[in-house]
Design an enzyme around this catalytic site. Sequence first.
Site, PDB file in Angstrom:
ATOM      1  N   ASP A   8       0.858  -1.182   0.000  1.00 42.28           N
ATOM      2  CA  ASP A   8       0.000   0.000   0.000  1.00 42.28           C
ATOM      3  C   ASP A   8       0.894   1.231   0.000  1.00 42.28           C
ATOM      4  O   ASP A   8       1.620   1.478   0.975  1.00 42.28           O
ATOM      5  CB  ASP A   8      -0.908  -0.024   1.228  1.00 42.28           C
ATOM      6  CG  ASP A   8      -2.023   1.014   1.155  1.00 42.28           C
ATOM      7  OD1 ASP A   8      -2.152   1.666   0.106  1.00 42.28           O
ATOM      8  OD2 ASP A   8      -2.745   1.176   2.156  1.00 42.28           O
ATOM      9  N   ASP A 103      -2.535   2.466  -6.305  1.00 45.38           N
ATOM     10  CA  ASP A 103      -1.553   2.553  -5.221  1.00 45.38           C
ATOM     11  C   ASP A 103      -1.513   1.340  -4.289  1.00 45.38           C
ATOM     12  O   ASP A 103      -0.841   1.387  -3.254  1.00 45.38           O
ATOM     13  CB  ASP A 103      -1.802   3.818  -4.399  1.00 45.38           C
ATOM     14  CG  ASP A 103      -3.153   3.818  -3.712  1.00 45.38           C
ATOM     15  OD1 ASP A 103      -4.044   3.068  -4.142  1.00 45.38           O
ATOM     16  OD2 ASP A 103      -3.309   4.563  -2.727  1.00 45.38           O
ATOM     17  N   GLU A 104      -2.201   0.259  -4.624  1.00 43.42           N
ATOM     18  CA  GLU A 104      -2.100  -0.928  -3.767  1.00 43.42           C
ATOM     19  C   GLU A 104      -2.346  -2.193  -4.576  1.00 43.42           C
ATOM     20  O   GLU A 104      -3.031  -2.185  -5.594  1.00 43.42           O
ATOM     21  CB  GLU A 104      -3.056  -0.845  -2.578  1.00 43.42           C
ATOM     22  CG  GLU A 104      -4.515  -0.808  -2.919  1.00 43.42           C
ATOM     23  CD  GLU A 104      -5.411  -0.883  -1.683  1.00 43.42           C
ATOM     24  OE1 GLU A 104      -5.094  -1.650  -0.743  1.00 43.42           O
ATOM     25  OE2 GLU A 104      -6.430  -0.170  -1.671  1.00 43.42           O
TER      26      GLU A 104
END
Length: 354
Positions: A8, A103-104
């Site tokens: 993350d 983003d993860e």
Amino acid sequence: MRKIIHIDMDCFFAAVEMRDNPALRHIPLAIGGSRQSRGVISTCNYPARAYGVRSAMPTGQALKLCPQLTLLSGNMDKYKAASAQIRAIFARYTAHIEPLSLDEAYLDVSDCQLFKGSATRIAEDIRRSIYLETGLTASAGVAPNKFLAKIASDENKPDGLFVITPEQISDFVKALPLRRLPGVGSKTAERLTQLGLNSCSDIAKAPLALLVKHFGAQADSLLKRSQGIDERPVCSNEQRKSLGVERTLEQDLLDYTECIATLSQLLPQLQRRLEHYRNSNAGRITPVQKVGIKLKFSDFRQTTVEKQGQPLDLENLLPLLDAAWQRRQQQGVRLIGLQVGFKTAALQQLALPF
């Protein structure tokens, strides 16, 4: 048992802006909205979070909490480029990558032979590579399944690593607050508290009939997660479940015909996005199964009305809009959204050695 890593990125959009402009690093910063118009915070840095600013918060509320907040509209092309760099780093370690957003992502490193198969050292090396090559920090969680890995990645944020080994699962989940379980939103958490259920250990002691009565099909998930069980594999080819567009309005709409006009503007936007998605994923998407209308009201309540088997045209959307409008309780409408849901196929469960 699998070896799963959840990566993350730390305040990703804001972090990219701070990387590119060091003057932003130590001041409260948020991406989304502006001082002149209404909007919603997409993400914010940690100085802004110290004031209580959070993602998905209305921009006006964020400015009340932090009047000196610096707002940027954001640059999605730049964020996508950084995300592609990070995805390329993941691919050095495993082909089993399930992106959740820019983003993860989940990574299944069960078969990775680097560092003698140590998932912890692999996660450390991924974080190091991301920082050296992009200038951005990432937090990681390592665990035998997806749900625990995701929770673990939040334990030592920002720029941290947390590991849950198979032997630690039982003790870890016993003390885990139920509100931290994926899928447990504020309303579900409130109902659980009213029933005296606050931690995973409370669920284990609760009568099954009580859980089914109050939570229906969700009871099975609550029971499994409360025991640290999650059989879902990391799905590299998982199909997108939905696609949508929405608009936060400059002023609350109090007239139903104005809502129709806004919906009429959103419809061609969604049709273009859907066409682009189909062209970009030829042969890999399933048919549209349902369409839905989302309204957010002046008091920040929101509602969604969906129907299956409806063509994506205004005539079929109007009954959904009308049903959502009837729930406004005399409030104005501050946001209108339009979405489609795709038909999803059942995923085969896989089992890999830990």
